[in-house]
Design a protein around this motif. Structure first.
Motif, short mmCIF file in Angstrom:
data_model
loop_
_atom_site.label_atom_id
_atom_site.label_comp_id
_atom_site.label_asym_id
_atom_site.label_seq_id
_atom_site.Cartn_x
_atom_site.Cartn_y
_atom_site.Cartn_z
N VAL A 202 -8.19 -44.20 -21.90
CA VAL A 202 -9.15 -43.94 -20.83
C VAL A 202 -10.56 -44.05 -21.39
O VAL A 202 -11.46 -44.63 -20.78
CB VAL A 202 -8.91 -42.55 -20.21
CG1 VAL A 202 -9.99 -42.24 -19.18
CG2 VAL A 202 -7.53 -42.48 -19.58
N VAL A 203 -10.76 -43.50 -22.60
CA VAL A 203 -12.00 -43.67 -23.35
C VAL A 203 -11.66 -44.39 -24.65
O VAL A 203 -10.78 -43.95 -25.39
CB VAL A 203 -12.66 -42.31 -23.65
CG1 VAL A 203 -13.92 -42.50 -24.49
CG2 VAL A 203 -13.00 -41.58 -22.35
N THR A 204 -12.33 -45.52 -24.92
CA THR A 204 -12.02 -46.33 -26.09
C THR A 204 -12.70 -45.77 -27.32
O THR A 204 -13.92 -45.58 -27.34
CB THR A 204 -12.49 -47.78 -25.87
OG1 THR A 204 -11.89 -48.28 -24.67
CG2 THR A 204 -12.08 -48.67 -27.04
N ARG A 205 -11.91 -45.52 -28.37
CA ARG A 205 -12.44 -44.90 -29.58
C ARG A 205 -12.26 -45.83 -30.78
O ARG A 205 -11.37 -46.67 -30.78
CB ARG A 205 -11.73 -43.57 -29.85
CG ARG A 205 -11.94 -42.53 -28.75
CD ARG A 205 -11.14 -41.27 -29.05
NE ARG A 205 -11.42 -40.23 -28.08
CZ ARG A 205 -10.82 -40.12 -26.90
NH1 ARG A 205 -9.91 -41.02 -26.55
NH2 ARG A 205 -11.12 -39.15 -26.07
N PRO A 206 -13.09 -45.64 -31.82
CA PRO A 206 -12.95 -46.47 -33.02
C PRO A 206 -11.84 -45.96 -33.93
O PRO A 206 -11.53 -44.77 -33.96
CB PRO A 206 -14.32 -46.33 -33.69
CG PRO A 206 -14.81 -44.99 -33.27
CD PRO A 206 -14.28 -44.77 -31.88
N ALA A 207 -11.26 -46.90 -34.67
CA ALA A 207 -10.25 -46.58 -35.67
C ALA A 207 -10.32 -47.64 -36.76
O ALA A 207 -10.94 -48.69 -36.58
CB ALA A 207 -8.85 -46.53 -35.05
N VAL A 208 -9.69 -47.35 -37.88
CA VAL A 208 -9.65 -48.29 -39.00
C VAL A 208 -8.33 -49.05 -38.95
O VAL A 208 -7.26 -48.44 -38.92
CB VAL A 208 -9.81 -47.55 -40.35
CG1 VAL A 208 -9.71 -48.52 -41.52
CG2 VAL A 208 -11.14 -46.80 -40.39
N LYS A 209 -8.40 -50.37 -38.91
CA LYS A 209 -7.20 -51.19 -38.75
C LYS A 209 -6.15 -50.89 -39.81
O LYS A 209 -4.95 -50.85 -39.52
CB LYS A 209 -7.57 -52.68 -38.84
CG LYS A 209 -8.37 -53.21 -37.67
CD LYS A 209 -8.70 -54.68 -37.89
CE LYS A 209 -9.57 -55.23 -36.78
NZ LYS A 209 -9.94 -56.65 -37.03
N SER A 210 -6.58 -50.69 -41.04
CA SER A 210 -5.64 -50.47 -42.14
C SER A 210 -5.14 -49.04 -42.21
O SER A 210 -4.28 -48.72 -43.04
CB SER A 210 -6.30 -50.85 -43.47
OG SER A 210 -7.47 -50.09 -43.68
N GLU A 211 -5.66 -48.16 -41.34
CA GLU A 211 -5.26 -46.75 -41.37
C GLU A 211 -5.02 -46.23 -39.95
O GLU A 211 -5.42 -45.13 -39.60
CB GLU A 211 -6.33 -45.91 -42.06
CG GLU A 211 -6.58 -46.27 -43.51
CD GLU A 211 -7.66 -45.42 -44.15
OE1 GLU A 211 -8.41 -44.73 -43.41
OE2 GLU A 211 -7.76 -45.41 -45.40
N LEU A 212 -4.35 -47.03 -39.14
CA LEU A 212 -4.13 -46.63 -37.74
C LEU A 212 -3.33 -45.35 -37.62
O LEU A 212 -3.48 -44.59 -36.66
CB LEU A 212 -3.43 -47.76 -36.98
CG LEU A 212 -4.26 -49.03 -36.74
CD1 LEU A 212 -3.42 -50.09 -36.03
CD2 LEU A 212 -5.52 -48.72 -35.95
N SER A 213 -2.49 -45.08 -38.62
CA SER A 213 -1.67 -43.87 -38.57
C SER A 213 -2.52 -42.60 -38.69
O SER A 213 -2.06 -41.51 -38.34
CB SER A 213 -0.63 -43.88 -39.70
OG SER A 213 -1.27 -43.93 -40.97
#
Length: 229
Positions: A202-213
């Motif tokens: 619903v709200v798009t947040r940032p994340a690190v591709k290599s650490e999605l977990s």
């Protein structure tokens, strides 16, 4: 009275996440970050009023550009309460060969509104639509005036009777946060920019591709900002 939860809950989450994405863009573009800090330091106060914040043109441009470029709510839904038609700016030919200048909808139909698409399409914003450029707000393309948004030649806060009721509060809140953060700190990404991705929701947040977990995160190096810029 019934709208107080909207201000406290929905407004808090979208504004804080929009500010996070703004910090990302400022870290990616240190020259923009420095230019913004220089403007913020022209105010001789640590507690600016709403009028003070709204008097800063480059801060306003950065906020406008971030809300356009990142669009943390990328889309929303509406349900038709009655039969109607959606008029089209440009007619099209349907699969039966008929020329259509509107789209008929029936009561109960669900319509998806692609907020991020409207805010970033090159047909409206030009060839640099997918670039973060606060200077575009010196003279926005004339086609943006056709966007039926309640604010800023964009669809971020939607439009019409169900537009965001707290958009003015959100804008001042976001400016106040950026005033304090950018005035006092320098931000630098702690991971390569290409390793940051958008986690849909619903709200798009940032994340690190290599650490999605590890969930949502935006690793940063944060230093005290010089006051002689």
């Amino acid at each position: 009275l019934h709208q107080i939860p909207t201000f406290l809950l929905a407004g808090h989450e979208t504004t804080s996440t929009s500010t996070t994405w703004t910090i990302l863009s400022l870290a990616e573009h240190p020259e923009i970050q420095k230019k913004l800090r220089s403007e913020l330091l022209t105010l001789d106060t640590e507690s600016p009023s709403m009028e003070d914040l709204n008097s800063l043109p480059y801060l306003d441009a950065v906020v406008r550009e971030s809300l356009r470029y990142h669009s943390v709510v990328s889309g929303t839904l509406r349900v038709a309460s009655q039969d109607d038609v959606i008029p089209l700016e440009k007619p099209f030919t349907d699969k039966s060969g008929n020329l259509r200048d509107c789209i008929p909808i029936s009561k109960g139909d669900t319509i998806f509104i692609p907020i991020r698409w409207f805010n970033r399409t090159t047909s409206i914003w030009g060839e640099d639509a997918k670039a973060f450029n606060p200077d575009r707000w010196k003279a926005v393309p004339k086609d943006t005036y056709a966007i039926p948004g309640v604010w800023g030649n964009q669809l971020t806060f939607l439009g019409g009777p169900r537009a965001c009721i707290g958009y003015r509060f959100a804008l001042v809140e976001m400016k106040a946060l950026l005033f304090f953060l950018v005035r006092n700190f320098e931000f630098e990404l702690a991971v390569p920019a290409e390793d940051i991705t958008r986690r849909p929701g619903v709200v798009t947040r940032p994340a690190v591709k290599s650490e999605l977990s590890k969930g949502n995160q935006l690793p940063m190096f944060i230093r005290a900002a010089p006051r002689d810029v």
